[in-house]
Write a protein that holds these residues in place. Structure first.
Motif, short mmCIF file in Angstrom:
data_model
loop_
_atom_site.label_atom_id
_atom_site.label_comp_id
_atom_site.label_asym_id
_atom_site.label_seq_id
_atom_site.Cartn_x
_atom_site.Cartn_y
_atom_site.Cartn_z
N GLN A 5 103.52 82.81 -26.59
CA GLN A 5 102.46 83.21 -25.66
C GLN A 5 101.65 84.37 -26.21
O GLN A 5 100.43 84.42 -26.07
CB GLN A 5 103.07 83.59 -24.31
CG GLN A 5 102.02 83.89 -23.24
CD GLN A 5 101.12 82.72 -22.95
OE1 GLN A 5 101.60 81.64 -22.60
NE2 GLN A 5 99.81 82.88 -23.13
N ASP A 6 102.34 85.32 -26.84
CA ASP A 6 101.63 86.45 -27.46
C ASP A 6 100.65 85.96 -28.53
O ASP A 6 99.52 86.45 -28.63
CB ASP A 6 102.63 87.43 -28.08
CG ASP A 6 103.40 88.22 -27.04
OD1 ASP A 6 102.94 88.29 -25.88
OD2 ASP A 6 104.46 88.76 -27.39
N LEU A 11 95.08 84.60 -30.34
CA LEU A 11 94.11 83.66 -30.91
C LEU A 11 93.01 83.29 -29.93
O LEU A 11 91.94 82.84 -30.34
CB LEU A 11 94.84 82.40 -31.39
CG LEU A 11 95.82 82.63 -32.55
CD1 LEU A 11 96.56 81.35 -32.87
CD2 LEU A 11 95.09 83.13 -33.78
N ARG A 12 93.25 83.50 -28.64
CA ARG A 12 92.25 83.18 -27.62
C ARG A 12 91.31 84.35 -27.33
O ARG A 12 90.35 84.20 -26.56
CB ARG A 12 92.93 82.77 -26.32
CG ARG A 12 93.60 81.40 -26.35
CD ARG A 12 94.28 81.12 -25.02
NE ARG A 12 94.99 79.86 -25.03
CZ ARG A 12 94.44 78.68 -24.72
NH1 ARG A 12 93.15 78.62 -24.41
NH2 ARG A 12 95.15 77.58 -24.74
N ALA A 40 104.49 78.19 -33.62
CA ALA A 40 103.42 78.48 -32.67
C ALA A 40 102.08 78.53 -33.36
O ALA A 40 101.07 78.06 -32.81
CB ALA A 40 103.71 79.81 -31.96
N LEU A 41 102.03 79.07 -34.57
CA LEU A 41 100.76 79.15 -35.30
C LEU A 41 100.28 77.76 -35.70
O LEU A 41 99.08 77.48 -35.64
CB LEU A 41 100.93 80.04 -36.53
CG LEU A 41 101.05 81.53 -36.23
CD1 LEU A 41 101.51 82.29 -37.47
CD2 LEU A 41 99.72 82.08 -35.74
N LEU A 42 101.19 76.89 -36.10
CA LEU A 42 100.80 75.53 -36.45
C LEU A 42 100.29 74.77 -35.23
O LEU A 42 99.33 73.99 -35.32
CB LEU A 42 101.96 74.78 -37.09
CG LEU A 42 102.37 75.24 -38.49
CD1 LEU A 42 103.56 74.42 -39.00
CD2 LEU A 42 101.21 75.14 -39.46
N ALA A 43 100.91 75.01 -34.08
CA ALA A 43 100.44 74.37 -32.84
C ALA A 43 99.03 74.81 -32.50
O ALA A 43 98.18 74.00 -32.13
CB ALA A 43 101.40 74.67 -31.70
N ARG A 44 98.77 76.11 -32.63
CA ARG A 44 97.43 76.62 -32.34
C ARG A 44 96.43 76.16 -33.39
O ARG A 44 95.26 75.92 -33.09
CB ARG A 44 97.44 78.15 -32.25
CG ARG A 44 98.23 78.73 -31.11
CD ARG A 44 97.88 78.10 -29.77
NE ARG A 44 96.44 78.14 -29.50
CZ ARG A 44 95.83 77.34 -28.63
NH1 ARG A 44 96.52 76.43 -27.97
NH2 ARG A 44 94.53 77.45 -28.42
N CYS A 202 96.82 90.92 -36.41
CA CYS A 202 98.11 91.04 -37.08
C CYS A 202 99.13 91.85 -36.29
O CYS A 202 100.34 91.72 -36.52
CB CYS A 202 97.93 91.67 -38.46
SG CYS A 202 97.23 90.56 -39.69
N ARG A 203 98.67 92.63 -35.37
CA ARG A 203 99.58 93.48 -34.61
C ARG A 203 100.61 92.66 -33.84
O ARG A 203 101.72 93.13 -33.57
CB ARG A 203 98.79 94.38 -33.67
CG ARG A 203 97.82 95.31 -34.39
CD ARG A 203 97.00 96.16 -33.43
NE ARG A 203 97.78 97.26 -32.91
CZ ARG A 203 97.90 98.44 -33.50
NH1 ARG A 203 97.30 98.68 -34.65
NH2 ARG A 203 98.63 99.38 -32.96
N VAL A 204 100.27 91.41 -33.50
CA VAL A 204 101.18 90.58 -32.74
C VAL A 204 102.46 90.27 -33.52
O VAL A 204 103.51 89.99 -32.93
CB VAL A 204 100.47 89.27 -32.30
CG1 VAL A 204 100.22 88.34 -33.48
CG2 VAL A 204 101.26 88.56 -31.21
N LEU A 205 102.40 90.33 -34.85
CA LEU A 205 103.56 90.01 -35.70
C LEU A 205 104.12 91.22 -36.43
O LEU A 205 105.07 91.09 -37.20
CB LEU A 205 103.17 88.95 -36.74
CG LEU A 205 102.69 87.60 -36.21
CD1 LEU A 205 102.33 86.69 -37.38
CD2 LEU A 205 103.74 86.94 -35.33
N ALA A 206 103.56 92.39 -36.20
CA ALA A 206 103.89 93.57 -37.02
C ALA A 206 105.16 94.28 -36.55
O ALA A 206 105.37 94.46 -35.35
CB ALA A 206 102.72 94.54 -37.02
N ASP A 207 105.98 94.71 -37.53
CA ASP A 207 107.09 95.60 -37.22
C ASP A 207 106.55 97.04 -37.21
O ASP A 207 105.37 97.26 -37.47
CB ASP A 207 108.23 95.42 -38.23
CG ASP A 207 107.85 95.78 -39.66
OD1 ASP A 207 106.84 96.49 -39.87
OD2 ASP A 207 108.57 95.36 -40.59
#
Length: 228
Positions: A5-6, A11-12, A40-44, A202-207
């Motif tokens: 969802q994030d 992406l939206r 999730a990225l492949l689905a989008r 990129c913040r959605v995946l960042a540590d």
């Protein structure tokens, strides 16, 4: 909220190009080892007209070799293979038929130098010297293999490839090369807003380490520290 969802929310977001965002996050996720985000990225990506057989998706996966190494590229390509199960025979023909650089080392070095100069401009020779100070002959290897064999391929524009690099280097928390490729993106067709959009996405995946690097890069970009 789930990671899927994030990612979907990211992406939206209004503004920017959602297809390029998706490719950049796919590239960055693989380079940083975030394979949990790939489904999730492949689905989008499919939703934006980029199925696993699309040449741009496959070029994105191949470019992982240059930034994340062969093992992570192989892992992403394996996930793409699984995702395209049932695709019509010959679905990859378009990508495999794309004209690619000659295999001769001298030709690869020349092609690589064209891409290198477009990215680094007036700093091109200085960066090559720095690489050779780290290890004699290292710049030649980078020019032939990373730039001549991979980044000179058709399928993605140089502007797109540089935005993919920005995503990868940001998520790997590598500030110095990130700065170089932010400049490279700005020199080759991307504007400030496009680069800022990728950094923010990129913040959605960042540590935590990557978040700090992304925040620093966004601050420097907003203050025009990165000049083309």
């Amino acid at each position: 909220m789930s990671l899927a969802q994030d990612i979907d929310d990211t992406l939206r977001r209004p503004g920017g190009d959602p297809a390029v965002r998706c490719l950049a996050l796919l590239h960055g996720a693989a380079c940083a080892g975030r394979f949990d985000a790939v489904p999730a990225l492949l689905a989008r990506a499919r939703a934006h007209g980029l199925p696993p057989t699309d040449p741009r998706v496959l070029e994105t996966a191949l470019q992982v070799v240059a930034y994340g190494g062969f093992p992570r590229a192989i892992e992403l390509l394996s996930l793409l293979r699984d995702a395209r199960a049932g695709a019509p025979a010959g679905a990859l023909t378009e990508t495999l038929a794309c004209p690619q650089p000659e295999a001769q080392p001298e030709a690869l070095a020349r092609r690589g130098r064209v891409i290198w100069d477009a990215i680094y401009k007036h700093n091109a020779d200085e960066v090559r010297t720095t690489l050779d100070e780290l290890l004699p002959g290292f710049s030649r290897l980078v020019l032939e293999d990373a730039y001549g064999r991979l980044l000179a391929r058709s399928g993605l524009t140089l502007a797109e490839r540089e935005l993919l690099a920005v995503a990868a280097l940001g998520l790997m928390a590598l500030p110095a090369p990130l700065g170089s490729h932010i400049r490279g993106a700005l020199r080759n067709g991307s504007n400030l807003q496009a680069v800022m959009d990728i950094l923010d996405s990129c913040r959605v995946l960042a540590d935590p380490a990557a978040l700090a690097v992304l925040s620093q890069a966004q601050d420097r970009l907003s203050r025009s520290v990165y000049r083309p």
